[in-house]
Write a protein that holds these residues in place. Structure first.
Motif, short mmCIF file in Angstrom:
data_model
loop_
_atom_site.label_atom_id
_atom_site.label_comp_id
_atom_site.label_asym_id
_atom_site.label_seq_id
_atom_site.Cartn_x
_atom_site.Cartn_y
_atom_site.Cartn_z
N LEU A 185 0.83 -1.20 0.00
CA LEU A 185 0.00 0.00 0.00
C LEU A 185 0.87 1.26 0.00
O LEU A 185 0.61 2.22 -0.73
N LEU A 195 -7.39 0.78 0.59
CA LEU A 195 -6.57 1.58 -0.33
C LEU A 195 -7.38 2.73 -0.91
O LEU A 195 -6.91 3.88 -0.98
N THR A 240 -6.30 6.81 -0.07
CA THR A 240 -5.72 7.65 -1.11
C THR A 240 -6.43 8.99 -1.22
O THR A 240 -7.62 9.12 -0.91
#
Length: 399
Positions: free
Chosen positions: A273, A311, A315
């Motif tokens: 990640l 994820l 982000t």
């Protein structure tokens, strides 16, 4: 030996070439290329003009020393960008030598293998070895060259505290005092935020404002980005599962994700990640497309939905906003179903960007073949399915 047990290493600086002397060794090939806009730029003088007297005091020494008696300018673990730190180091030393150079005989920049190339690239900007090099480097000098000492200027850090806050001096006008008091609390340093724990509780209860949630998300992403820049992710990079290639027909950056190169059961998913954030952060500032090769992937290559959801949540918003297409190459029926469920129920705004492509010919209608680096096994697989498809078509024509 130093107190920590490292071997001492003595270097006679009189035997080392100065930065000015290295001009003859490097030749003109190290001088940055002239640009078409240079004549117009030369109407402005360089803030770092050619000074041979200063250049003779500069030495660049490449050594892998275990102990150096010098303050730390930048470290990888701190996450501070090497190039930014080099600009500051070279600039502040230059300004110091301009003011106090008579009392300094020599300045030695001791660098590692990684740092040497960056220092050699930026040294001509602040220590040009000829008037020609000064002119060539002028367009490359950053806009922010700091203050008179070469130090970076950060407005938020320019905090000024009066000697006697709130007291009125005899020579101050009443209007001036009111003007000063009107500024209290408007500075970035004085803008206080609410209780962080209370804000998190409101988020969980769904009572927090959208702006506050965005700020909370941005702080969280910044922490992940700092970690991504600081940690050693070379083992993840060696997998070659994520890389940048050319551009698509619209001129947008193309990023490639190779599913077969992701051994999910053998890697640290948190480091994966971090690597994704590290690679994608500078790419996502503008429009880009993602090409995912699902070719010949197995169960051990499939990332679970919880990881993908995490994820997506971590982000920055620019990742989702600037992603214009997600090309899913060689999908299976099962992968199409799982992707539909994930983009429908787990994340929003991604479903309409997914494009399923059964072969490379379909991909080449969006991205030219010379603009994308395709793994050999993908090319071989695509050739096999094309051959089988062509064979079946010929058999159907005969019947």
């Amino acid at each position: 030996m130093d107190p920590l047990g490292a071997r001492s290493q003595f270097v006679d600086i009189q035997t080392l070439p100065t930065w000015q002397q290295q001009l003859d060794e490097d030749g003109e090939k190290k001088t940055p290329a002239q640009t078409d806009s240079l004549p117009s730029l030369m109407t402005f003088p360089s803030p770092f003009p050619f000074r041979p007297d200063i250049n003779r005091k500069i030495i660049l020494l490449e050594q892998s020393m275990a102990s150096v008696g010098f303050c730390v300018v930048t470290t990888t673990k701190r996450g501070y960008p090497l190039e930014d730190a080099t600009h500051i180091a070279l600039r502040t030393v230059r300004r110091f030598l301009e003011k106090h150079g008579n009392s300094i005989e020599v300045v030695v920049f001791t660098v590692s293998d990684t740092e040497e190339s960056v220092y050699k690239k930026l040294l001509p900007l602040y220590y040009p070895r000829s008037e020609e090099e000064e002119k060539a480097c002028l367009p490359l000098i950053p806009a922010d060259i700091g203050n008179s000492e070469g130090e970076p200027i950060v407005p938020e850090r320019q905090i000024r505290i009066t000697e006697k806050p709130g007291s009125v001096e005899d020579d101050f006008e009443e209007d001036s005092l009111e003007s000063d008091l009107g500024q209290v609390g408007t500075h970035a340093f004085a803008r206080m935020e609410g209780d962080v724990d209370k804000q998190r509780k409101l988020i969980l209860q769904g009572q927090m404002s959208e702006v506050a949630m965005q700020k909370q998300h941005q702080r969280n992403y910044s922490r992940w980005l700092c970690r991504a820049r600081a940690e050693d992710l070379s083992d993840i990079a060696a997998l070659k599962a994520l890389y940048q290639t050319g551009v698509d027909l619209c001129g947008r950056t193309v990023m490639v994700l190779v599913g077969r190169n992701i051994p999910v059961t053998l890697i640290d998913l948190e480091k994966a990640l971090l690597y994704f954030i590290h690679v994608m952060d500078p790419i996502a500032v503008k429009e880009y497309v993602m090409v995912y090769f699902h070719t010949l992937t197995g169960e051990h290559n499939h990332l679970d939905s919880d990881f993908l959801k995490n994820l997506y949540d971590i982000t920055d918003v620019k990742f989702k906003k600037n992603l214009k297409a997600f090309y899913y190459v060689h999908p299976t029926f099962r992968s199409k179903v799982s992707t539909w469920f994930f983009t429908t129920f787990s994340v929003s705004g991604l479903k309409d960007k997914v494009r399923y492509l059964d072969n490379l010919q379909q991909l080449f209608t969006c991205i030219k073949p010379e603009q994308i680096d395709i793994p050999p096994f993908v090319l071989e697989y695509d050739a096999r399915i094309f051959f089988r498809s062509d064979k079946h078509q010929k058999a159907d024509r005969l019947h």
